[in-house]
Design a protein around this motif. Structure first.
Motif, mmCIF file in Angstrom:
data_model
loop_
_atom_site.group_PDB
_atom_site.id
_atom_site.type_symbol
_atom_site.label_atom_id
_atom_site.label_comp_id
_atom_site.label_asym_id
_atom_site.label_seq_id
_atom_site.Cartn_x
_atom_site.Cartn_y
_atom_site.Cartn_z
ATOM 1 N N TYR A 62 0.842 -1.203 0.000
ATOM 2 C CA TYR A 62 0.000 0.000 0.000
ATOM 3 C C TYR A 62 0.877 1.254 0.000
ATOM 4 N N VAL A 63 1.886 1.258 0.850
ATOM 5 C CA VAL A 63 2.800 2.400 0.952
ATOM 6 C C VAL A 63 3.590 2.563 -0.348
ATOM 7 N N LEU A 64 4.100 1.456 -0.872
ATOM 8 C CA LEU A 64 4.935 1.523 -2.068
ATOM 9 C C LEU A 64 4.146 1.949 -3.307
ATOM 10 N N VAL A 65 2.934 1.412 -3.471
ATOM 11 C CA VAL A 65 2.136 1.764 -4.645
ATOM 12 C C VAL A 65 1.683 3.215 -4.564
ATOM 13 N N ASN A 66 1.058 3.593 -3.463
ATOM 14 C CA ASN A 66 0.540 4.962 -3.345
ATOM 15 C C ASN A 66 1.661 5.991 -3.196
ATOM 16 N N GLY A 67 2.649 5.677 -2.378
ATOM 17 C CA GLY A 67 3.779 6.587 -2.211
ATOM 18 C C GLY A 67 4.602 6.700 -3.481
ATOM 19 N N GLY A 68 4.741 5.592 -4.184
ATOM 20 C CA GLY A 68 5.459 5.617 -5.460
ATOM 21 C C GLY A 68 4.767 6.506 -6.471
ATOM 22 N N TYR A 69 3.438 6.360 -6.567
ATOM 23 C CA TYR A 69 2.679 7.211 -7.489
ATOM 24 C C TYR A 69 2.877 8.687 -7.145
ATOM 25 N N LEU A 70 2.691 9.042 -5.884
ATOM 26 C CA LEU A 70 2.781 10.449 -5.504
ATOM 27 C C LEU A 70 4.198 11.000 -5.672
ATOM 28 N N THR A 71 5.197 10.164 -5.437
ATOM 29 C CA THR A 71 6.576 10.616 -5.641
ATOM 30 C C THR A 71 6.841 10.875 -7.119
ATOM 31 N N VAL A 72 6.461 9.933 -7.971
ATOM 32 C CA VAL A 72 6.669 10.126 -9.414
ATOM 33 C C VAL A 72 5.852 11.322 -9.902
ATOM 34 N N ALA A 73 4.621 11.453 -9.406
ATOM 35 C CA ALA A 73 3.781 12.586 -9.803
ATOM 36 C C ALA A 73 4.441 13.913 -9.427
ATOM 37 N N LEU A 74 5.006 13.994 -8.240
ATOM 38 C CA LEU A 74 5.663 15.229 -7.811
ATOM 39 C C LEU A 74 6.957 15.486 -8.574
ATOM 40 N N VAL A 75 7.674 14.438 -8.947
ATOM 41 C CA VAL A 75 8.877 14.607 -9.776
ATOM 42 C C VAL A 75 8.480 15.185 -11.130
ATOM 43 N N VAL A 76 7.437 14.629 -11.745
ATOM 44 C CA VAL A 76 6.985 15.129 -13.042
ATOM 45 C C VAL A 76 6.469 16.562 -12.903
ATOM 46 N N MET A 77 5.676 16.820 -11.864
ATOM 47 C CA MET A 77 5.186 18.179 -11.623
ATOM 48 C C MET A 77 6.358 19.151 -11.475
ATOM 49 N N GLY A 78 7.329 18.777 -10.660
ATOM 50 C CA GLY A 78 8.484 19.641 -10.433
ATOM 51 C C GLY A 78 9.277 19.878 -11.705
ATOM 52 N N ALA A 79 9.419 18.839 -12.537
ATOM 53 C CA ALA A 79 10.140 18.990 -13.801
ATOM 54 C C ALA A 79 9.401 19.976 -14.715
ATOM 55 N N ILE A 80 8.084 19.835 -14.789
ATOM 56 C CA ILE A 80 7.291 20.749 -15.620
ATOM 57 C C ILE A 80 7.411 22.173 -15.098
ATOM 58 N N LEU A 81 7.241 22.326 -13.808
ATOM 59 C CA LEU A 81 7.292 23.676 -13.213
ATOM 60 C C LEU A 81 8.687 24.292 -13.336
ATOM 61 N N GLY A 82 9.721 23.469 -13.202
ATOM 62 C CA GLY A 82 11.084 23.973 -13.309
ATOM 63 C C GLY A 82 11.485 24.327 -14.729
ATOM 64 N N ALA A 83 11.012 23.515 -15.678
ATOM 65 C CA ALA A 83 11.385 23.751 -17.076
ATOM 66 C C ALA A 83 10.587 24.867 -17.719
ATOM 67 N N TRP A 84 9.336 25.020 -17.287
ATOM 68 C CA TRP A 84 8.420 25.977 -17.929
ATOM 69 C C TRP A 84 8.295 27.213 -17.065
#
Length: 134
Positions: free
Chosen positions: A111-133
């Protein structure tokens, strides 16, 4: 600081990216089966989400993106720092927080790995978009 300097289009796209990623992440061909098992659904289907849950989920993703954008609201922010900050927030705060809650709720580590993994990857992608744009 405030909202000055924020790219609101980047915030919107970052929120959308988390929403799209969630659809893929929890699909049966990725982590959907593990998520169902970790939540005790077994072979049963969870109740359908419906439009209200999707609307609220998008609103929450928008708050997450705006919050991360506020942290990254610096002219020196770039894609690399945005992605790094997303990882640090996702793994350091979100996964650890879900882990604490899961311990008391007696949830499986899946439960921790699936949900935490999703939110971590989501925040990495969000941060990349926000940082690049910027």
């Amino acid at each position: 600081m405030g909202f000055h300097g924020l790219n609101l289009w980047a915030v919107l796209v970052a929120a959308l990216s988390a929403f799209v990623l969630g659809g893929l992440w929890y699909a049966p061909f990725l982590f959907g089966r593990a998520w169902k098992k970790a939540n005790g659904y077994g072979t049963d289907e969870p109740p359908p989400a419906g439009p209200k849950i999707f609307a609220i989920s998008f609103a929450l993703s928008l708050v997450m993106a705006l919050n991360l954008a506020m942290f990254l609201n610096d002219p020196k922010t770039n894609l690399a720092w945005g992605a790094t900050a997303g990882f640090l927030a996702g793994f350091g705060w979100v996964v650890m927080g879900i882990g604490i809650v899961a311990l008391f709720e007696r949830k499986r580590w899946t439960y921790v790995l699936v949900n935490g993994g999703y939110l971590t990857v989501a925040l990495v992608v969000m941060g990349a978009i926000l940082g690049a744009w910027r």
